[in-house]
Design a protein around this motif. Structure first.
Motif, mmCIF file in Angstrom:
data_model
loop_
_atom_site.group_PDB
_atom_site.id
_atom_site.type_symbol
_atom_site.label_atom_id
_atom_site.label_comp_id
_atom_site.label_asym_id
_atom_site.label_seq_id
_atom_site.Cartn_x
_atom_site.Cartn_y
_atom_site.Cartn_z
ATOM 1 N N ASP A 5 -23.153 -42.752 -104.977
ATOM 2 C CA ASP A 5 -24.241 -43.037 -104.043
ATOM 3 C C ASP A 5 -24.008 -44.370 -103.331
ATOM 4 O O ASP A 5 -23.450 -45.309 -103.889
ATOM 5 N N LYS A 6 -24.486 -44.431 -102.101
ATOM 6 C CA LYS A 6 -24.366 -45.661 -101.322
ATOM 7 C C LYS A 6 -25.535 -46.585 -101.633
ATOM 8 O O LYS A 6 -26.661 -46.136 -101.791
ATOM 9 N N ALA A 7 -25.255 -47.870 -101.682
ATOM 10 C CA ALA A 7 -26.300 -48.866 -101.907
ATOM 11 C C ALA A 7 -26.665 -49.483 -100.561
ATOM 12 O O ALA A 7 -26.132 -50.495 -100.160
ATOM 13 N N THR A 8 -27.586 -48.827 -99.854
ATOM 14 C CA THR A 8 -28.023 -49.356 -98.560
ATOM 15 C C THR A 8 -29.191 -50.310 -98.774
ATOM 16 O O THR A 8 -29.814 -50.330 -99.850
ATOM 17 N N LEU A 9 -29.486 -51.074 -97.742
ATOM 18 C CA LEU A 9 -30.626 -51.987 -97.833
ATOM 19 C C LEU A 9 -31.928 -51.224 -98.063
ATOM 20 O O LEU A 9 -32.798 -51.670 -98.815
ATOM 21 N N ALA A 10 -32.058 -50.065 -97.412
ATOM 22 C CA ALA A 10 -33.283 -49.273 -97.559
ATOM 23 C C ALA A 10 -33.434 -48.771 -98.994
ATOM 24 O O ALA A 10 -34.533 -48.809 -99.566
ATOM 25 N N ILE A 11 -32.338 -48.323 -99.599
ATOM 26 C CA ILE A 11 -32.394 -47.836 -100.985
ATOM 27 C C ILE A 11 -32.665 -48.991 -101.937
ATOM 28 O O ILE A 11 -33.465 -48.875 -102.874
ATOM 29 N N MET A 12 -32.012 -50.121 -101.692
ATOM 30 C CA MET A 12 -32.259 -51.289 -102.546
ATOM 31 C C MET A 12 -33.711 -51.740 -102.454
ATOM 32 O O MET A 12 -34.312 -52.126 -103.459
ATOM 33 N N GLU A 31 -36.291 -49.978 -102.102
ATOM 34 C CA GLU A 31 -37.159 -49.093 -102.891
ATOM 35 C C GLU A 31 -37.239 -49.525 -104.352
ATOM 36 O O GLU A 31 -38.213 -49.228 -105.035
ATOM 37 N N HIS A 32 -36.208 -50.227 -104.825
ATOM 38 C CA HIS A 32 -36.121 -50.576 -106.245
ATOM 39 C C HIS A 32 -36.434 -52.042 -106.528
ATOM 40 O O HIS A 32 -36.301 -52.491 -107.658
ATOM 41 N N ILE A 33 -36.832 -52.770 -105.499
ATOM 42 C CA ILE A 33 -37.121 -54.196 -105.650
ATOM 43 C C ILE A 33 -38.566 -54.444 -105.242
ATOM 44 O O ILE A 33 -39.092 -53.811 -104.327
ATOM 45 N N ASP A 34 -39.191 -55.372 -105.892
ATOM 46 C CA ASP A 34 -40.593 -55.699 -105.604
ATOM 47 C C ASP A 34 -40.706 -56.542 -104.339
ATOM 48 O O ASP A 34 -39.758 -57.201 -103.907
ATOM 49 N N SER A 40 -38.404 -56.851 -101.104
ATOM 50 C CA SER A 40 -38.207 -55.492 -100.593
ATOM 51 C C SER A 40 -38.579 -55.392 -99.112
ATOM 52 O O SER A 40 -37.904 -54.713 -98.337
ATOM 53 N N GLU A 41 -39.642 -56.090 -98.740
ATOM 54 C CA GLU A 41 -40.040 -56.093 -97.324
ATOM 55 C C GLU A 41 -38.984 -56.786 -96.466
ATOM 56 O O GLU A 41 -38.675 -56.322 -95.362
ATOM 57 N N ASP A 42 -38.415 -57.861 -96.969
ATOM 58 C CA ASP A 42 -37.328 -58.553 -96.250
ATOM 59 C C ASP A 42 -36.136 -57.616 -96.057
ATOM 60 O O ASP A 42 -35.531 -57.574 -94.986
ATOM 61 N N LEU A 43 -35.800 -56.876 -97.111
ATOM 62 C CA LEU A 43 -34.678 -55.938 -97.021
ATOM 63 C C LEU A 43 -34.953 -54.832 -96.006
ATOM 64 O O LEU A 43 -34.062 -54.426 -95.257
ATOM 65 N N ARG A 44 -36.197 -54.348 -95.966
ATOM 66 C CA ARG A 44 -36.551 -53.306 -94.984
ATOM 67 C C ARG A 44 -36.425 -53.837 -93.545
ATOM 68 O O ARG A 44 -35.939 -53.139 -92.659
ATOM 69 N N ARG A 45 -36.871 -55.077 -93.354
ATOM 70 C CA ARG A 45 -36.752 -55.684 -92.022
ATOM 71 C C ARG A 45 -35.276 -55.859 -91.644
ATOM 72 O O ARG A 45 -34.873 -55.559 -90.517
ATOM 73 N N LEU A 46 -34.476 -56.341 -92.593
ATOM 74 C CA LEU A 46 -33.048 -56.495 -92.326
ATOM 75 C C LEU A 46 -32.395 -55.146 -92.021
ATOM 76 O O LEU A 46 -31.563 -55.038 -91.114
ATOM 77 N N HIS A 47 -32.789 -54.131 -92.756
ATOM 78 C CA HIS A 47 -32.252 -52.778 -92.519
ATOM 79 C C HIS A 47 -32.555 -52.334 -91.091
ATOM 80 O O HIS A 47 -31.671 -51.842 -90.375
ATOM 81 N N SER A 48 -33.777 -52.529 -90.666
ATOM 82 C CA SER A 48 -34.171 -52.144 -89.306
ATOM 83 C C SER A 48 -33.402 -52.940 -88.261
ATOM 84 O O SER A 48 -32.952 -52.384 -87.251
ATOM 85 N N LYS A 49 -33.218 -54.225 -88.503
ATOM 86 C CA LYS A 49 -32.467 -55.063 -87.559
ATOM 87 C C LYS A 49 -31.007 -54.633 -87.482
ATOM 88 O O LYS A 49 -30.423 -54.587 -86.402
ATOM 89 N N PHE A 50 -30.415 -54.323 -88.633
ATOM 90 C CA PHE A 50 -29.019 -53.880 -88.640
ATOM 91 C C PHE A 50 -28.860 -52.542 -87.920
ATOM 92 O O PHE A 50 -27.892 -52.340 -87.180
ATOM 93 N N ILE A 51 -29.803 -51.635 -88.115
ATOM 94 C CA ILE A 51 -29.755 -50.341 -87.422
ATOM 95 C C ILE A 51 -29.815 -50.573 -85.911
ATOM 96 O O ILE A 51 -29.026 -50.000 -85.147
ATOM 97 N N ALA A 52 -30.720 -51.428 -85.457
ATOM 98 C CA ALA A 52 -30.848 -51.721 -84.028
ATOM 99 C C ALA A 52 -29.578 -52.387 -83.502
ATOM 100 O O ALA A 52 -29.102 -52.068 -82.397
ATOM 101 N N LEU A 53 -28.999 -53.283 -84.297
ATOM 102 C CA LEU A 53 -27.771 -53.969 -83.892
ATOM 103 C C LEU A 53 -26.618 -52.978 -83.758
ATOM 104 O O LEU A 53 -25.874 -53.004 -82.770
#
Length: 89
Positions: free
Chosen positions: A1-8, A10-13, A17-30
């Motif tokens: 399995d891949k360890a993406t920011l979005a998956i990580m 989900e498993h972090i408080d 976790s919110e920071d990781l979701r924001r980073l994931h969205s920024k990376f997708i846009a980039l």
């Protein structure tokens, strides 16, 4: 399995976790922006190549009545004359 920011995320408080979701969205846009720029650059390069080929074809038709080399491999006299002329300048 891949360890993406979005998956990580989900498993972090929160708040991490919110920071990781924001980073994931920024990376997708980039990545999407980079892909779009790559497409534009590819189209620009292809257009430039077609333009150069068209210019070369025009110049060959305009100034040269034959190929650069004869079938025996000898340089065309028109091109050889231009070479001698440019060496004098």
């Amino acid at each position: 399995d891949k360890a993406t920011l979005a998956i990580m995320a989900e498993h972090i408080d929160d708040p991490i976790s919110e920071d990781l979701r924001r980073l994931h969205s920024k990376f997708i846009a980039l990545v999407e922006s980079i892909q779009e720029l790559n497409t534009i650059n590819r189209d620009l390069i292809e257009f430039s190549i077609r333009s150069v080929k068209g210019s070369v074809a025009f110049l060959k038709r305009r100034f040269f009545h034959g190929e650069t080399y004869s079938s025996s491999g000898v340089v065309n006299e028109e091109i050889e004359g231009l070479s001698r002329l440019s060496s004098r300048v």
